[in-house]
Write an enzyme that holds these catalytic residues in place. Structure first.
Site, PDB file in Angstrom:
ATOM      1  N   LYS A   1       0.829  -1.107   0.198  1.00  0.00           N
ATOM      2  CA  LYS A   1       0.032  -0.183   0.186  1.00  0.00           C
ATOM      3  C   LYS A   1       1.018   1.238   0.099  1.00  0.00           C
ATOM      4  CE  LYS A   1      -3.487   2.419   2.646  1.00  0.00           C
ATOM      5  NZ  LYS A   1      -4.408   2.249   3.752  1.00  0.00           N
TER       6      LYS A   1
ATOM      7  N   HIS B   1     -10.225 -30.219 -34.047  1.00  0.00           N
ATOM      8  CA  HIS B   1     -10.804 -29.250 -33.813  1.00  0.00           C
ATOM      9  C   HIS B   1     -12.041 -29.526 -32.736  1.00  0.00           C
ATOM     10  CE1 HIS B   1      -8.838 -26.960 -36.842  1.00  0.00           C
ATOM     11  NE2 HIS B   1      -9.163 -28.092 -37.714  1.00  0.00           N
TER      12      HIS B   1
END
Length: 514
Positions: free
Chosen positions: A135, A275
């Site tokens: 922070k 596929h």
């Protein structure tokens, strides 16, 4: 200037050399517990955490860094006079760098330790310090990864401090680190103490496995991430023995292929996929014959395909596979002779996966991303029970037809909807996948199977909405069908079967695959 650092790490990789280099730059080192012992043993002067706080470590180390003299030193803004004055008033000396990584919660979990031990490996002080430092990254550098030690030292050696740009990157990394850590804890506790409702928040943790050259198409950037707790029977956990790096489409196809193979464990089986759809599945008493069946199922589509074999690849099977172009071959193992044969094709990817972990892999949730959200569902791993199926036609399937219907029903689950598959009892013969109407899928599957329909059966992933499907099937000469049933026109469909002498089996289970 960087004057004071706090070091407390469970991963000691490189920490002694890093700390020595900091001391050479006149940085004071504060340390805790096992880290301090390691640094002291290396002759590095350190200050114990309780010397800073004036308060002893207690409760088996649960409480040691949760103190204002630590968090004040991390959170104080150096640019605010009130913060600087508060530090002076309370005897707080700023800490400019922290090097912290956390208790080994993941490793403890993966080791199968008991619940009490797992809970004790939830770090509290570490994440608190990381969050405080991150922070306040305007003033404090926060390091969670030994890979960042080199850049820290390079900057400190050059300028006496770290750059803001680097601290910003380190802060983001620290928050990713604590978020992933907490996500893993949340997942463990959610699974350990499940609620009856879906969790109100979904927290997932994945680690970057590899960057990919591109996604489905060259204009799409992509990366491959693996679950924080690996799924052993998976492409993410596979071992690549040979060939080019896997692409985005390779990974998706390979995942689909091993998912199919997972449902065919009772006999030597070969799955060929293109596929995302199976183009050939073959079963036999040996893996070479299973390959023959899978290849013969569709010798055109298998070109450039993904192959999964659920038994060790032997020399004879390898010789046959080498004769055509394949993208990937996956198996539990390859014999020495098979590897020698297949590695002569430099681009052919050879992978092994842990087939013994199939059962555990079925417990994993399936996730699908959509714009703005994610869908979560159980995998379609319902245990099929042929004794619960219903024969609704006048014609009764023969024993041979029932064997074929069983095989077809397992296979059609993996065909994209609308899904139709034609098989005999040991191989697929025709696949109709992904059409916008079921008649279209029926025609494609039957056309592909033409000339091989003597003992063929047909499976549909969902019910037949109209009897016109049956008319197409009857024209081809197929004499047995398996499907879920459930249409408002089931009676019409069954009546059509009776008219053409076709045996109809209803399973009561649908297998849509979008």
């Amino acid at each position: 200037m960087l004057k004071r650092a706090l070091i407390s790490v469970s991963d000691k990789t490189g920490i002694v050399d890093f700390a020595k280099a900091l001391v050479e730059q006149n940085v004071e080192i504060i340390s805790t517990g096992g880290t301090k012992k390691v640094l002291d043993a290396a002759g590095i002067n350190t200050v114990a955490i309780d010397e800073v706080t004036g308060f002893p470590e207690m409760m088996d180390g649960r409480v040691k860094t949760l103190h204002p003299l630590i968090h004040g030193a991390l959170l104080a803004r150096r640019d605010l006079p009130s913060h600087v004055q508060a530090m002076a008033d309370h005897g707080i000396l700023p800490i400019d760098l922290i090097v912290v990584n956390l208790y080994p919660f993941k490793e403890t979990l993966m080791a199968g330790k008991d619940h009490e031990t797992i809970i004790e490996n939830i770090d509290i002080g570490g994440p608190s310090m990381l969050r405080s430092a991150a922070k306040n990254h305007a003033s404090v550098a926060v390091v969670v990864d030994p890979a960042d030690y080199a850049q820290v030292l390079a900057e400190v050696t050059t300028t006496g401090d770290t750059t803001l740009a680097f601290r910003q990157q380190l802060a983001a990394k620290a928050f990713r680190h604590t978020a992933a850590y907490d996500a893993l804890i949340a997942e463990y506790l959610t699974n350990k103490f499940p609620d009856t409702d879906a969790p109100e928040q979904l927290t997932l943790s994945y680690n970057l496995k590899q960057g990919l050259r591109y996604g489905e198409n060259p204009q799409q950037a992509a990366n491959f991430y693996e679950r924080a707790i690996p799924t052993n029977y998976s492409i993410a956990a596979s071992k690549q023995l040979h060939g080019k790096e896997l692409s985005f489409n390779n990974i998706r196809d390979a995942d689909a292929a091993i998912t199919i193979a997972r449902d065919f464990t009772d006999q030597p089986t070969v799955v060929a996929l293109k596929h995302m759809n199976p183009c050939g599945i073959g079963q036999a008493t040996d893996i070479e014959t299973a390959w023959d069946y899978a290849f013969e199922a569709d010798p055109v589509s298998i070109f450039g395909g993904i192959i999964v074999l659920n038994r060790t690849v032997d020399a004879a099977t390898a010789t046959k596979m080498k004769a055509i172009f394949l993208e990937i071959i996956i198996a539990p193992a390859f014999s020495t002779e098979a590897l020698e044969i297949l590695t002569k094709k430099k681009n052919l990817r050879l992978l092994t996966v842990d087939f013994s972990a199939i059962s555990a892999s079925k417990q994993e949730m399936a996730y699908t991303g959509v714009l703005g959200g994610i869908l979560a569902q159980d995998q379609d791993v319902v245990s099929e029970d042929a004794s619960s199926w219903t024969v609704t036609s006048k014609a009764q399937p023969t024993a041979e037809q029932m064997n074929a219907l069983n095989f077809a029903w397992r296979a059609v689950k993996f065909v994209k909807s609308n899904g139709i598959i034609v098989t005999n009892e040991h191989q697929t013969l025709g696949v109709g996948a992904g059409q916008t109407n079921r008649v279209g899928s029926v025609k494609i599957a039957l056309n592909q199977a033409a000339g091989k329909l003597a003992d063929a059966v047909l499976a549909s992933d969902a019910f037949f909405p109209f009897a016109d499907n049956i008319e197409e099937i009857a024209k081809a000469g197929v004499k047995a069908i398996i499907q879920p049933g459930g249409s408002i026109r089931d009676d019409e469909v069954i009546e059509a079967c009776d008219r053409f002498g076709i045996a109809m089996v209803l399973t009561g289970v649908r297998h849509f695959r979008h």
